[in-house]
Design a protein around this motif. Structure first.
Motif, short mmCIF file in Angstrom:
data_model
loop_
_atom_site.label_atom_id
_atom_site.label_comp_id
_atom_site.label_asym_id
_atom_site.label_seq_id
_atom_site.Cartn_x
_atom_site.Cartn_y
_atom_site.Cartn_z
N GLY A 23 0.82 -1.21 0.00
CA GLY A 23 0.00 0.00 0.00
C GLY A 23 0.85 1.26 0.00
N LEU A 24 1.91 1.23 0.81
CA LEU A 24 2.85 2.35 0.85
C LEU A 24 3.51 2.55 -0.51
N ARG A 75 -7.21 -8.35 -2.00
CA ARG A 75 -7.31 -7.18 -1.13
C ARG A 75 -7.70 -5.96 -1.96
N ASP A 76 -8.19 -4.95 -1.28
CA ASP A 76 -8.62 -3.73 -1.94
C ASP A 76 -7.44 -2.76 -2.05
N PRO A 77 -6.99 -2.43 -3.26
CA PRO A 77 -5.83 -1.54 -3.39
C PRO A 77 -6.04 -0.18 -2.73
N ALA A 80 -5.64 -0.47 0.93
CA ALA A 80 -4.23 -0.69 1.29
C ALA A 80 -3.44 0.62 1.25
N MET A 81 -3.79 1.49 0.30
CA MET A 81 -3.06 2.76 0.17
C MET A 81 -3.50 3.81 1.17
N GLU A 82 -4.76 3.78 1.56
CA GLU A 82 -5.35 4.86 2.36
C GLU A 82 -4.54 5.23 3.61
N PRO A 83 -3.99 4.26 4.38
CA PRO A 83 -3.28 4.65 5.60
C PRO A 83 -2.03 5.50 5.36
N PHE A 84 -1.56 5.55 4.11
CA PHE A 84 -0.31 6.25 3.81
C PHE A 84 -0.53 7.57 3.07
N VAL A 85 -1.79 7.88 2.77
CA VAL A 85 -2.09 9.08 2.00
C VAL A 85 -1.61 10.33 2.73
N ALA A 86 -1.96 10.47 3.99
CA ALA A 86 -1.62 11.69 4.73
C ALA A 86 -0.12 11.88 4.83
N SER A 87 0.62 10.81 5.12
CA SER A 87 2.07 10.93 5.29
C SER A 87 2.76 11.32 4.00
N ILE A 88 2.40 10.67 2.90
CA ILE A 88 3.08 10.95 1.64
C ILE A 88 2.66 12.31 1.09
N ASP A 89 1.38 12.65 1.23
CA ASP A 89 0.93 13.97 0.80
C ASP A 89 1.65 15.06 1.60
N ALA A 90 1.84 14.82 2.89
CA ALA A 90 2.55 15.81 3.72
C ALA A 90 3.99 15.96 3.26
N LEU A 91 4.63 14.85 2.89
CA LEU A 91 6.00 14.92 2.39
C LEU A 91 6.07 15.79 1.14
N HIS A 92 5.15 15.56 0.20
CA HIS A 92 5.17 16.35 -1.03
C HIS A 92 4.83 17.81 -0.77
#
Length: 227
Positions: A23-24, A75-77, A80-92
């Motif tokens: 997901g990450l 699994r639902d892609p 799987a990605m949702e938990p990492f949205v905030a962290s990666i968006d914050a990085l960008h």
């Protein structure tokens, strides 16, 4: 990168761990595609625009590889990605490039540090997972183009050097901060390092991050810049 016995994970733990890593990776590849596609518009030449667009296409191909692996496992892609949205968006959000050359440096640094991190985490998984991580991070031709294009730019305008070196240090700091938060928040250390939380495990995590810094320093050295 990990110099201790790797844990033997039970099936349920391995599935959770694998889903989290995939997901990450999937969300990072998707955002890399979006970022490079956008940055390509500001390229100084058509050749540069073509090359950066090709990098974006490769990032999307990698996204599809990981997404398909998640779906193939039932699994639902998106889940799987949702938990990492905030962290990666914050990085960008915290690493918005000031110009086209800073966007190249961002791709050079963030993609490489992320790849090193994924490969370290994937050591606790089976060979199939490690092969997928290696394939997703196999951007030798793309990394070489970024390296050569940045070298050309630095040769044409030496004044870029100090600015891009400072930018590279900021990118590294932000990437490591987010990687550490993600590792803590999603129990990656629990699965990778077979010991309870405490000073010894902290020391081993710190050693992993020290290797990430060493690899970054080597890549910056290839540009003739100080990390």
């Amino acid at each position: 990168m990990i110099e201790h016995p790797l844990p033997v994970l039970d099936a349920a733990t391995r599935e959770r761990f694998e889903t989290a890593l995939y997901g990450l990776m999937a969300y990072r590849e998707l955002t890399a595609f979006e970022r490079l596609s956008s940055d390509a518009r500001f390229s100084p030449t058509l050749a540069d625009r073509d090359a950066l667009a090709r990098l974006a296409v490769e990032e999307f191909r990698h996204y599809e590889l990981v997404r398909e692996r998640i779906a193939a496992a039932g699994r639902d892609p998106q889940a799987a990605m949702e938990p990492f949205v905030a962290s990666i968006d914050a990085l960008h959000e915290r690493t918005r490039p000031g110009d086209w050359f800073e966007s190249l440096m961002k791709a050079y640094v963030i993609d490489s540090v992320s790849g090193d991190f994924y490969q370290a985490i994937a050591l606790a998984l089976d060979e199939e997972a490690r092969v997928l991580v290696s394939e997703v991070q196999s951007m030798d031709a793309q990394t070489l183009w970024l390296l050569e294009r940045l070298r050309d730019a630095l040769g044409e305008d030496p004044r870029l050097g100090s600015r891009l070196a400072l930018w590279g240090r900021r990118l590294l700091g932000e990437a490591l901060t987010q990687a550490r938060r993600i590792g803590d928040r999603h129990a990656f250390w629990d699965n990778l390092i077979p010991m309870p939380p405490g000073p010894e495990r902290d020391a081993r995590v710190a050693k992993l991050f020290a290797r990430l810094v060493e690899n970054h320093s080597r890549r910056m050295g290839a540009l003739g810049l100080t990390a």
